[in-house]
Write a protein that holds these residues in place. Structure first.
Motif, PDB file in Angstrom:
ATOM      1  N   ARG A 316     158.734 -23.363  10.419  1.00  0.00           N
ATOM      2  CA  ARG A 316     158.633 -24.646  11.107  1.00  0.00           C
ATOM      3  C   ARG A 316     158.286 -24.442  12.582  1.00  0.00           C
ATOM      4  O   ARG A 316     157.527 -25.217  13.170  1.00  0.00           O
ATOM      5  CB  ARG A 316     159.943 -25.419  10.977  1.00  0.00           C
ATOM      6  CG  ARG A 316     160.234 -25.904   9.560  1.00  0.00           C
ATOM      7  CD  ARG A 316     161.438 -26.827   9.550  1.00  0.00           C
ATOM      8  NE  ARG A 316     161.166 -28.035  10.345  1.00  0.00           N
ATOM      9  CZ  ARG A 316     160.570 -29.141   9.871  1.00  0.00           C
ATOM     10  NH1 ARG A 316     160.133 -29.169   8.613  1.00  0.00           N
ATOM     11  NH2 ARG A 316     160.388 -30.189  10.647  1.00  0.00           N
ATOM     12  N   LEU A 317     158.864 -23.381  13.188  1.00  0.00           N
ATOM     13  CA  LEU A 317     158.571 -23.098  14.593  1.00  0.00           C
ATOM     14  C   LEU A 317     157.093 -22.806  14.787  1.00  0.00           C
ATOM     15  O   LEU A 317     156.459 -23.302  15.738  1.00  0.00           O
ATOM     16  CB  LEU A 317     159.422 -21.921  15.074  1.00  0.00           C
ATOM     17  CG  LEU A 317     159.235 -21.482  16.531  1.00  0.00           C
ATOM     18  CD1 LEU A 317     159.686 -22.590  17.479  1.00  0.00           C
ATOM     19  CD2 LEU A 317     160.005 -20.196  16.805  1.00  0.00           C
ATOM     20  N   VAL A 318     156.506 -22.001  13.900  1.00  0.00           N
ATOM     21  CA  VAL A 318     155.079 -21.693  13.990  1.00  0.00           C
ATOM     22  C   VAL A 318     154.250 -22.970  13.866  1.00  0.00           C
ATOM     23  O   VAL A 318     153.295 -23.204  14.625  1.00  0.00           O
ATOM     24  CB  VAL A 318     154.679 -20.675  12.919  1.00  0.00           C
ATOM     25  CG1 VAL A 318     153.157 -20.504  12.877  1.00  0.00           C
ATOM     26  CG2 VAL A 318     155.339 -19.336  13.179  1.00  0.00           C
ATOM     27  N   SER A 319     154.606 -23.815  12.909  1.00  0.00           N
ATOM     28  CA  SER A 319     153.855 -25.055  12.701  1.00  0.00           C
ATOM     29  C   SER A 319     153.972 -25.993  13.896  1.00  0.00           C
ATOM     30  O   SER A 319     152.977 -26.597  14.332  1.00  0.00           O
ATOM     31  CB  SER A 319     154.354 -25.766  11.441  1.00  0.00           C
ATOM     32  OG  SER A 319     154.150 -24.972  10.296  1.00  0.00           O
ATOM     33  N   ASP A 320     155.187 -26.128  14.442  1.00  0.00           N
ATOM     34  CA  ASP A 320     155.390 -27.055  15.561  1.00  0.00           C
ATOM     35  C   ASP A 320     154.694 -26.584  16.833  1.00  0.00           C
ATOM     36  O   ASP A 320     154.107 -27.384  17.565  1.00  0.00           O
ATOM     37  CB  ASP A 320     156.894 -27.222  15.835  1.00  0.00           C
ATOM     38  CG  ASP A 320     157.595 -27.988  14.723  1.00  0.00           C
ATOM     39  OD1 ASP A 320     156.886 -28.592  13.895  1.00  0.00           O
ATOM     40  OD2 ASP A 320     158.842 -27.964  14.671  1.00  0.00           O
ATOM     41  N   VAL A 321     154.774 -25.270  17.115  1.00  0.00           N
ATOM     42  CA  VAL A 321     154.235 -24.753  18.376  1.00  0.00           C
ATOM     43  C   VAL A 321     152.740 -24.482  18.274  1.00  0.00           C
ATOM     44  O   VAL A 321     151.958 -24.816  19.177  1.00  0.00           O
ATOM     45  CB  VAL A 321     154.986 -23.475  18.806  1.00  0.00           C
ATOM     46  CG1 VAL A 321     154.361 -22.884  20.066  1.00  0.00           C
ATOM     47  CG2 VAL A 321     156.452 -23.779  19.040  1.00  0.00           C
ATOM     48  N   PHE A 322     152.294 -23.886  17.175  1.00  0.00           N
ATOM     49  CA  PHE A 322     150.903 -23.456  17.054  1.00  0.00           C
ATOM     50  C   PHE A 322     150.084 -24.356  16.118  1.00  0.00           C
ATOM     51  O   PHE A 322     149.046 -23.935  15.617  1.00  0.00           O
ATOM     52  CB  PHE A 322     150.831 -22.022  16.534  1.00  0.00           C
ATOM     53  CG  PHE A 322     151.325 -20.981  17.501  1.00  0.00           C
ATOM     54  CD1 PHE A 322     151.302 -21.202  18.860  1.00  0.00           C
ATOM     55  CD2 PHE A 322     151.803 -19.764  17.044  1.00  0.00           C
ATOM     56  CE1 PHE A 322     151.740 -20.252  19.760  1.00  0.00           C
ATOM     57  CE2 PHE A 322     152.256 -18.791  17.934  1.00  0.00           C
ATOM     58  CZ  PHE A 322     152.229 -19.040  19.297  1.00  0.00           C
ATOM     59  N   GLY A 323     150.551 -25.570  15.887  1.00  0.00           N
ATOM     60  CA  GLY A 323     149.883 -26.434  14.910  1.00  0.00           C
ATOM     61  C   GLY A 323     148.393 -26.544  15.118  1.00  0.00           C
ATOM     62  O   GLY A 323     147.586 -26.241  14.227  1.00  0.00           O
TER      63      GLY A 323
END
Length: 398
Positions: A316-323
């Motif tokens: 989720r962190l990857v998706s939220d930050v690097f979306g």
């Protein structure tokens, strides 16, 4: 005792008579044999009661004397008994050199007694001649008995060592798995000759079997002792540290001796905590990207360890930050993430990062600004910087 040459009927009769007379003196010979052994070494008496030693010596010497005059094609009972004796003495823990000495001493004693019998029969000088001709046969037999006993001893010793190793490995595996059983740590400490309480660490290496064979793992040195366990997909090393020794020394001992990647746990206070240490070492290993070759310490990778220990949140962190960044072409995305990674490794110095990336420092600034636009975050704000750093770790390890 008996590698046998072909004898005439008369020779066999004289030899049989001498051996029969010798058997009548057997208790006296055994007493002398026991006296000689005790005089040679007190260790004999430490492994077996005197009565049991006497009975076994009497049986061995009786079988040996009977074998001297036995027909040529008769079974070699002396060698069968020597094999049994070799196994027994290995199980009892008698040193091998004392076992061989006992056979040699018995051979000398029996030979001397045979010569005495021949000399006493003055009216039959041919008996002494027959006995002298038998010297090679007697000593070949003694050599064969000692060799058979030695071979059986070593085979039994190897089997006992294998069983002991298996038991110790099972104890160590139980500790590494975190099993809790009364006395488990104490038994492992006694078997492995390690302190039950004291500083320990665990190393987990992920390496191919072909790589394991090309590296010689450290075992001892600089105040450390390593005990290695091979597993299907990794190697696990238990490290006993001397007082005052730290993980810096463990890392140095592993440097150049392991192909990596690997993880080193924090220090724990005893064998009973090896299960927790192994889990933490595995967590440290999980912070290494697939192409890594270093052996890393968990205490120096804590933020990344937090990320990999929660894979769902990391995703989720990857998706939220690097979306938005993830929607770029792979090559474009790789350039921006590499620039961020190098800039972080250079502690925020665009000039040093440019030197590593073989570009102008303004190019580094431009890439970082574009990264900030795509992520809607600022590298100048501490919280945004933390999120981007953790997202980068999660992305590389996903």
């Amino acid at each position: 005792m008996g590698a046998r040459r072909r004898r005439t009927g008369h020779e066999w009769k004289l030899l049989t008579e001498s051996c029969t007379a010798l058997l009548e003196r057997l208790p006296e010979l055994v007493d002398e044999h026991m006296r000689q052994l005790a005089e040679h070494s007190s260790v004999y008496g430490e492994f077996l009661p005197y009565d049991q030693q006497w009975r076994e010596a009497e049986e061995a010497m009786r079988i040996g004397i009977q074998t001297i005059s036995a027909p040529r094609d008769s079974p070699r009972r002396d060698l069968e008994y020597a094999e049994e004796a070799g196994r027994r003495r290995a199980q009892q823990g008698l040193p091998l050199e004392l076992l061989v000495h006992a056979y040699r001493a018995a051979g000398y004693l029996v030979w001397d007694a045979l010569m005495e019998e021949g000399a006493a029969a003055g009216q039959e000088p041919q008996r002494l001649v027959v006995l002298m001709r038998s010297a090679t046969m007697v000593w070949s037999a003694v050599d064969a008995q000692a060799a058979v006993a030695t071979e059986a001893y070593r085979a039994t010793e190897m089997e006992l060592r294998r069983r002991t190793d298996e038991r110790l490995q099972a104890l160590l595996d139980a500790l590494l798995e975190g099993q809790e059983a009364p006395g488990l740590a104490a038994r492992a400490a006694a078997g492995l000759d390690l302190p039950e309480r004291g500083p320990y660490a665990v190393v987990v290496l992920r390496s191919e079997r072909r790589e394991r064979e090309s590296y010689r793992r450290p075992v001892e040195g600089d105040g450390f002792r390593f005990i290695w366990r091979m597993r299907a997909d990794c190697e696990v090393g238990v490290v006993a540290l001397a007082d005052g020794q730290g993980l810096d020394g463990v890392a140095r001992a592993l440097d150049g001796r392991c192909s990596g990647p690997g993880g080193i746990s924090p220090v724990v206070a005893g064998l009973a905590e090896l299960g927790r240490a192994r889990r933490l070492a595995e967590l440290a290993l999980r912070t290494c990207p697939p192409d890594a070759t270093a052996v890393v310490r968990l205490d120096q990778r804590m933020p990344t360890a937090l990320v990999v220990s929660q894979p769902e949140l990391a995703g989720r962190l990857v998706s939220d930050v690097f979306g938005s960044l993830l929607e770029l072409e792979p090559a474009d995305r790789a350039v921006l993430l590499e620039t961020l990674d190098v800039w972080l490794a250079c502690e925020g110095s665009a000039g040093r990062a440019a030197g590593r990336l073989y570009c102008h420092r303004n190019t580094v600034f431009n890439r970082l600004r574009r990264l900030e636009q795509l992520t809607s975050r600022s590298l100048a704000r501490p919280r945004d910087l933390i999120e981007m750093t953790l997202a980068l770790d999660a992305y590389r390890l996903s």
